[in-house]
Design an enzyme around this catalytic site. Structure first.
Site: not given
Ligand code: IMP
Length: 424
Positions: A12-13, A15-16, A39-41, A130, A225, A301-302, A306, A333
């Site tokens: 995840g994260d 840069g989608k 998700a946090g886009h 999250t 993700q 998101t949180t 990272r 890059i």
């Molecule tokens: P959940 O999706 O909140 O249940 O979290 C499960 C795992 O996925 C945890 O390690 C989160 O940090 C990770 N996770 C969930 N959504 C994202 C995202 O958008 N980016 C990166 N990690 C994520």
């Protein structure tokens, strides 16, 4: 016309959202197919930064319709808040978004249980979620005790279903988790209010999408993700509770597989993950902190820092196989313009033997095998032509392409739309 898919090739994260932004000019419909407000886009347009959680990032373009597919778990409170924030920024949301009548509604007990499980878990049981209730909502979906968006459209049906759900879940909340029960009247009222505001947007998106594809519309499936967090192909149990991978894109949107053309895998030029779980290329200590600062690697998101690591070829190969990725976008890059040499994980050893694959078990015990590439210290941010990159940077990109065995189609050198190299 085809559907194309943008999928996270790491944890995840990657840069989608920037890639979706880039591709949106040639797209009519953008679809979120899994995940939820976890998700946090982030999209940067003209220097303005927008962060999306539930609403597909395509909402900022006049030319696109946005679909929240059947595979998403929709939290009404978050959704309304996000719509309000976007409308305040001048974007039309309710006119442009369609919600699948089959997508599951995230209810207060999902969030409560997620939080209490995370806080109360032993180190072994802690996933580092999250705390948005995502896993609990998917668990109820599988247990067949979920509420779907279409259920909100009929007051009596909603009453019946919600009564049954709370009968079961309140017992769990009180007896097992020692929590207060969720009150029916308040929740029912809130859901009716949500239905009043968004009911007209709830439709059968499965037929909508396939019909529009048949008519020649261009669809982009937007993954949240990444492959490393996939419930089946990721680092289980340290994963999210859905399938961000290609199979999940089809199951979570209803798009017929015959429509699918390109699978575009997004990866950073290094690696990050949030939460617990194995991470073979992780850079610990001060060196990790340096990369975190260079890349601004804090969760959108949180806000959590990272974990940072080097590019992992073995993991990318896994993502390519699992998703059928036929084109790669290499992001951030420019962040690496700091190092004399750049390590890359080119394989794993387990108990003294070289592994030829990304293992389903025991990833925490593998020993990463590194190769080192010459770095560059020139500022490359914003460069939009490959030939203008320093030779060692060109060579790093070419080497990654060779190692993973799949074409790198786009390289991103910064957050803005123009900071993009289209590879010839
Ligand atoms: P959940 O999706 O909140 O249940 O979290 C499960 C795992 O996925 C945890 O390690 C989160 O940090 C990770 N996770 C969930 N959504 C994202 C995202 O958008 N980016 C990166 N990690 C994520």
């Amino acid at each position: 016309m085809p559907a194309n898919l943008v999928v996270g090739a790491q944890w995840g994260d990657e840069g989608k959202a920037k890639v979706i932004d880039y591709l949106s000019k040639d797209t009519d419909i953008i679809v979120r197919y899994q995940g939820g407000a976890n998700a946090g886009h982030t999209v940067v347009v003209g220097g303005n930064k927008y962060v999306f959680h539930l609403v597909p990032s395509g909402i900022i373009y006049d030319n696109t319709v946005c679909v929240i597919g059947n595979g998403v778990v929709l939290d009404p409170e978050y959704f309304l808040q996000e719509c309000a924030d976007l409308e305040k920024s001048g974007f039309k949301v309710k006119e442009k978004v369609l919600i699948s009548d089959s997508c599951h509604i995230l209810l207060p007990h999902h969030r409560l249980i997620d939080e209490v499980r995370e806080l109360g878990s032993s180190p072994e049981g802690k996933i580092g979620t999250t705390k948005k209730g995502i896993g609990m909502c998917y668990a109820d979906k599988m247990l067949r005790i979920g509420l779907r968006a279409g259920d909100l459209l009929d007051k009596d049906m909603l009453k019946r279903k919600l009564t049954h759900i709370l009968d079961v879940k309140n017992q769990e909340l009180v007896k097992y988790y020692d929590l207060e029960p969720v009150r029916f009247e308040e929740l029912y009222k809130n859901l009716l209010s949500f239905a009043d505001q968004i009911g007209n947007n709830i439709v059968n998106t499965i037929y909508y999408l396939n019909d529009e594809l048949d008519k020649g519309k261009r669809v982009l499936l937007e993954g949240a993700q990444g492959t490393g967090l996939d419930i089946d192909f990721g680092t289980y149990p340290y994963v999210t509770s859905s399938n961000p991978t290609t199979g999940g894109a089809l199951a979570g949107s209803g798009v017929n597989f015959r429509h699918l053309k390109d699978v575009i895998g997004i990866t950073k030029a290094y690696a990050t993950r949030v939460g617990e779980g194995p991470f073979p290329s992780e850079i610990l200590g001060e060196a990790g902190e340096i990369l975190r600062k260079l890349g601004g690697e804090y969760g959108s998101t949180t806000g959590r820092p990272r974990r940072c690591g080097w590019f992992d070829v073995q993991m990318l190969k896994h993502s390519i196989v699992v998703n059928g990725i036929n084109s790669i976008v290499l992001t951030k890059i420019d962040v690496l313009s700091h190092y004399d040499t750049i390590p890359v994980v080119v394989g794993y050893e387990y108990k003294g033997k070289r592994l030829t694959y990304f293992p389903s078990q025991g990833l925490e015990d593998v020993k990463p095998v590194f190769a080192e590439f010459k770095g560059w210290k020139d500022d490359i941010s914003g460069i939009s032509e490959f030939s203008k990159l320093p030779p060692t940077c060109q060579s790093y990109i070419n080497s990654l392409q060779e190692l993973v065995g799949t074409r790198i189609g786009i390289v991103s050198t910064g957050p803005d739309r123009d900071h993009t190299i289209i590879m010839k």
